[in-house]
Every structure is written in structure tokens, then in C-alpha cells.
Design an enzyme around this catalytic site. Structure first.
Site, PDB file in Angstrom:
ATOM      1  N   ASP A  85       0.876  -1.173   0.000  1.00  0.00           N
ATOM      2  CA  ASP A  85       0.000   0.000   0.000  1.00  0.00           C
ATOM      3  C   ASP A  85       0.924   1.237   0.000  1.00  0.00           C
ATOM      4  O   ASP A  85       2.125   1.114   0.283  1.00  0.00           O
ATOM      5  CB  ASP A  85      -0.860  -0.039   1.267  1.00  0.00           C
ATOM      6  CG  ASP A  85      -1.552   1.278   1.544  1.00  0.00           C
ATOM      7  OD1 ASP A  85      -2.213   1.792   0.630  1.00  0.00           O
ATOM      8  OD2 ASP A  85      -1.423   1.794   2.686  1.00  0.00           O
ATOM      9  N   ASP A  93      -0.110   5.218   0.873  1.00  0.00           N
ATOM     10  CA  ASP A  93      -0.320   6.257   1.891  1.00  0.00           C
ATOM     11  C   ASP A  93      -0.449   5.654   3.288  1.00  0.00           C
ATOM     12  O   ASP A  93      -1.294   4.795   3.523  1.00  0.00           O
ATOM     13  CB  ASP A  93      -1.572   7.073   1.546  1.00  0.00           C
ATOM     14  CG  ASP A  93      -1.362   7.870   0.267  1.00  0.00           C
ATOM     15  OD1 ASP A  93      -0.541   8.787   0.279  1.00  0.00           O
ATOM     16  OD2 ASP A  93      -1.988   7.524  -0.754  1.00  0.00           O
ATOM     17  N   GLU A 113      -0.286  11.476   4.818  1.00  0.00           N
ATOM     18  CA  GLU A 113      -1.586  12.140   4.941  1.00  0.00           C
ATOM     19  C   GLU A 113      -1.571  13.456   5.717  1.00  0.00           C
ATOM     20  O   GLU A 113      -1.928  14.500   5.172  1.00  0.00           O
ATOM     21  CB  GLU A 113      -2.621  11.187   5.571  1.00  0.00           C
ATOM     22  CG  GLU A 113      -2.904   9.934   4.748  1.00  0.00           C
ATOM     23  CD  GLU A 113      -3.665  10.203   3.445  1.00  0.00           C
ATOM     24  OE1 GLU A 113      -3.899  11.374   3.107  1.00  0.00           O
ATOM     25  OE2 GLU A 113      -4.011   9.219   2.760  1.00  0.00           O
ATOM     26  N   GLY A 136      -9.893   8.009  -1.554  1.00  0.00           N
ATOM     27  CA  GLY A 136      -9.845   8.862  -2.741  1.00  0.00           C
ATOM     28  C   GLY A 136     -10.005  10.327  -2.371  1.00  0.00           C
ATOM     29  O   GLY A 136     -10.975  10.701  -1.691  1.00  0.00           O
ATOM     30  N   GLU A 191     -13.186  12.032  -3.912  1.00  0.00           N
ATOM     31  CA  GLU A 191     -14.366  11.531  -3.197  1.00  0.00           C
ATOM     32  C   GLU A 191     -14.462  12.173  -1.800  1.00  0.00           C
ATOM     33  O   GLU A 191     -15.542  12.491  -1.312  1.00  0.00           O
ATOM     34  CB  GLU A 191     -14.287  10.006  -3.060  1.00  0.00           C
ATOM     35  CG  GLU A 191     -14.409   9.233  -4.360  1.00  0.00           C
ATOM     36  CD  GLU A 191     -13.097   9.100  -5.135  1.00  0.00           C
ATOM     37  OE1 GLU A 191     -12.130   9.841  -4.837  1.00  0.00           O
ATOM     38  OE2 GLU A 191     -13.043   8.276  -6.064  1.00  0.00           O
ATOM     39  N   HIS A 231      -8.799  18.964  -6.614  1.00  0.00           N
ATOM     40  CA  HIS A 231      -8.011  17.733  -6.512  1.00  0.00           C
ATOM     41  C   HIS A 231      -6.772  17.785  -7.403  1.00  0.00           C
ATOM     42  O   HIS A 231      -5.672  17.402  -6.976  1.00  0.00           O
ATOM     43  CB  HIS A 231      -8.894  16.527  -6.861  1.00  0.00           C
ATOM     44  CG  HIS A 231      -8.239  15.223  -6.554  1.00  0.00           C
ATOM     45  ND1 HIS A 231      -8.054  14.246  -7.500  1.00  0.00           N
ATOM     46  CD2 HIS A 231      -7.693  14.760  -5.423  1.00  0.00           C
ATOM     47  CE1 HIS A 231      -7.414  13.232  -6.944  1.00  0.00           C
ATOM     48  NE2 HIS A 231      -7.193  13.499  -5.684  1.00  0.00           N
ATOM     49  N   LYS A 243      -4.398  20.142  -5.746  1.00  0.00           N
ATOM     50  CA  LYS A 243      -3.825  19.490  -4.550  1.00  0.00           C
ATOM     51  C   LYS A 243      -2.718  18.527  -4.954  1.00  0.00           C
ATOM     52  O   LYS A 243      -1.651  18.487  -4.318  1.00  0.00           O
ATOM     53  CB  LYS A 243      -4.940  18.748  -3.788  1.00  0.00           C
ATOM     54  CG  LYS A 243      -4.515  18.094  -2.506  1.00  0.00           C
ATOM     55  CD  LYS A 243      -3.864  16.732  -2.646  1.00  0.00           C
ATOM     56  CE  LYS A 243      -4.783  15.622  -3.005  1.00  0.00           C
ATOM     57  NZ  LYS A 243      -4.070  14.321  -3.094  1.00  0.00           N
ATOM     58  N   ASP A 259      -1.930  -0.249   6.267  1.00  0.00           N
ATOM     59  CA  ASP A 259      -2.027   0.398   7.574  1.00  0.00           C
ATOM     60  C   ASP A 259      -3.469   0.632   8.015  1.00  0.00           C
ATOM     61  O   ASP A 259      -3.737   0.678   9.206  1.00  0.00           O
ATOM     62  CB  ASP A 259      -1.286   1.754   7.573  1.00  0.00           C
ATOM     63  CG  ASP A 259      -1.976   2.779   6.694  1.00  0.00           C
ATOM     64  OD1 ASP A 259      -2.308   2.440   5.534  1.00  0.00           O
ATOM     65  OD2 ASP A 259      -2.205   3.912   7.156  1.00  0.00           O
TER      66      ASP A 259
END
Ligand code: XBP
Length: 270
Positions: A8, A10, A17, A51, A54, A81, A84, A182
């Protein structure tokens, strides 16, 4: 037998994050003249939504000052988005987000052993490129036999679509590919795909349970705090999670299964 490792991104590869995506979202709000800001706790609650686009839409649905019409909200979410992600990439390029301890070393174990690795994430491809290009080098894609990102799937985690896609590309059966995750959504996705899971808890997901996982612990950079503890003969070094530890956890699960009472079997007396 362990035949692949599925990463994975993030929270697992890096603490992206709180000090990465969250700050970039806030910069994007400011750049678009919006007074919105996501604090640490609020962003933590929003992380239940997989997401970034989302997540924006979920937040807008609860705001009185967001556009009233769905199409306008969708347009604004796309714009924010995209911005960002650009701001996030700049932040990563400037060294603002490091890999978590033990990640690079475990990847090194895999490469030395010739064990295939995959990336399975529901984050945008540009974010993965920014992070891994910065930390693994420009040829980072060659490290992985499969790279599945948010754009590649119709349904994000906890749906197993991304993991199933990676397994197809790797050409391996799920029980032989350990997924490292995680967050509960990632664990659920990997389990639904049939993969054994290792939980490396992160800042926002410090309490992800061990249920359904081979093992769970505070991070790959230490062996203290892992349950079950890695079953090592000797030596006790390195003091980080190794490929041998992962293989050991998988083997222990296989042994436990053969000993568990099943149809036509009775429990062995203790
Ligand atoms: C993490 C996510 C992403 C990131 C932000 O996925 O759900 O939404 O928070 O990235 P994973 P985007 O744990 O599977 O890596 O803004 O590109 O969605």
C-alpha cells in the site's frame, strides 16, 4: 510459500496524509479563494473515504457554503483535486515527506531475494510517481512487477479490485502474496482479495486491529511491539522487520491451519 509482496502507499510507505495531502488540500483551498481548512482531526475522520476527490465531495455535501448543484460540486472537486496533487508533488520533491523506517530496507530484501513486489493503492498515479521517484530514483517503476493506482480501478479500497488486478498482472495466487497495509479499508480490501495481510500501523491508523491479519505492529522499522512477535532463531539482528519475518508469519499461519479442527478432523489434545 511467500512469492510476492504487495505494498500500500499512503500511511504504509510514508506518513503522507497529515503533513502531505492534508496540507496540500488546504493550500489548494486557499489558492482557489476558499475559506475551508481541514484540521488534523477533521482530516482523520475524512480518511474513512478512500480517494481525495471523493473526500472533497463528502466534505462538500456537509457544507452550507459549497455549490448547491451536484455538477458544480463535481467540477470544483476536480479542480481542487488536480491542484492538490500538484502541490503535494512539489512538497514531496522538496523533501517534505520521507519513507517510513524499515520500508526501503525491506524492499532491498525483496530485490536481493528476487521476490516480486507490487504497488496497490487508491491514490492518484501522479502522487505515487512523486513519492517513489523522489525516494527510489527515476527507475523506480522497474522495482515493481505491478503498479495499480486509483485511476486503474472502478472501485477503490475497501473493494478488492485493485489487489485482484495486481495479482492478475503478477500471475500469482492470492495466498502467496502478502499485502502490507495500515488502514482498515486496505486490510479489508486485501483480505477480500484473499491475500494474507501485515498491518503496519500509522499515525492516523494507530489502532488498526490484528483481526484477520498475520501480524500487526507499529512499523517495519522495529521488531518490538509486533504481535505475534517475529519467531527468529538467531541472530536477533536486524532490529527491523525482515523478509524472513514475513515468511515466518505466513508459515505459522499455514501450520495453525493444518492443526485447526475442520470437517472430519478433531482438535489435537493439549
Ligand atoms: C490513500 C487514499 C488517497 C490519498 C490521497 O490510498 O485514499 O485518497 O489519501 O490521494 P492508499 P488522492 O491507502 O490505498 O494508498 O488525492 O490521489 O486520492
Amino acid at each position: 510459500m511467500l512469492r510476492a509482496l504487495i505494498w500500500d502507499v499512503d500511511g504504509t510507505l510514508a506518513e503522507t496524509e497529515r503533513d502531505g495531502h492534508r496540507i496540500a488540500f488546504n493550500q489548494a483551498f486557499a489558492a482557489c479563494g476558499l475559506p475551508w481548512r481541514w484540521g488534523i482531526a477533521r482530516y482523520g475522520r475524512l480518511l474513512r473515504v478512500s480517494g481525495g476527490r471523493e473526500r472533497l465531495l463528502r466534505d462538500m455535501a456537509a457544507r452550507a457554503d459549497a455549490p448547491a448543484r451536484a455538477a458544480a460540486r463535481e467540477r470544483l472537486a476536480r479542480r481542487l483535486h488536480g491542484l492538490k496533487n500538484e502541490l503535494y508533488a512539489a512538497r514531496v520533491a522538496a523533501g517534505g515527506v520521507r519513507l517510513r523506517r524499515g520500508v526501503r530496507a525491506l524492499m532491498g530484501d525483496c530485490r536481493r531475494a528476487g521476490l516480486p513486489m507490487a504497488i496497490v493503492t487508491t491514490t492518484s498515479r501522479s502522487n505515487v510517481e512523486a513519492l517513489l521517484g523522489r525516494h527510489l530514483g527515476h527507475d523506480w517503476t522497474g522495482w515493481f512487477g505491478a503498479i495499480v493506482c486509483g485511476e486503474d480501478v472502478r472501485r477503490k479500497k475497501p473493494d478488492p479490485e485493485a489487489h485482484l488486478r495486481a495479482l492478475r498482472v503478477l500471475g500469482l495466487p492470492a495466498p502467496q502474496a502478502i499485502a502490507i497495509e495500515d488502514a482498515p479499508a486496505g486490510v479489508a480490501a486485501a483480505r477480500a482479495a484473499g491475500c494474507p495481510v501485515i498491518v503496519t500501523r500509522s499515525r492516523y491508523f494507530a489502532r488498526t486491529g490484528r483481526r484477520g491479519a498475520l501480524a500487526a505492529g507499529p512499523g517495519l522499522g522495529a521488531i518490538d511491539g509486533w504481535l505475534p512477535a517475529p519467531a527468529r532463531k538467531r541472530p536477533a539482528r536486524p532490529r527491523r522487520v525482515t523478509l524472513g519475518d514475513l515468511a515466518g508469519w505466513l508459515e505459522r499461519q499455514a501450520v495453525a491451519r493444518t492443526q485447526a479442527p475442520g470437517p472430519g478432523r478433531t482438535a489435537r489434545p493439549r
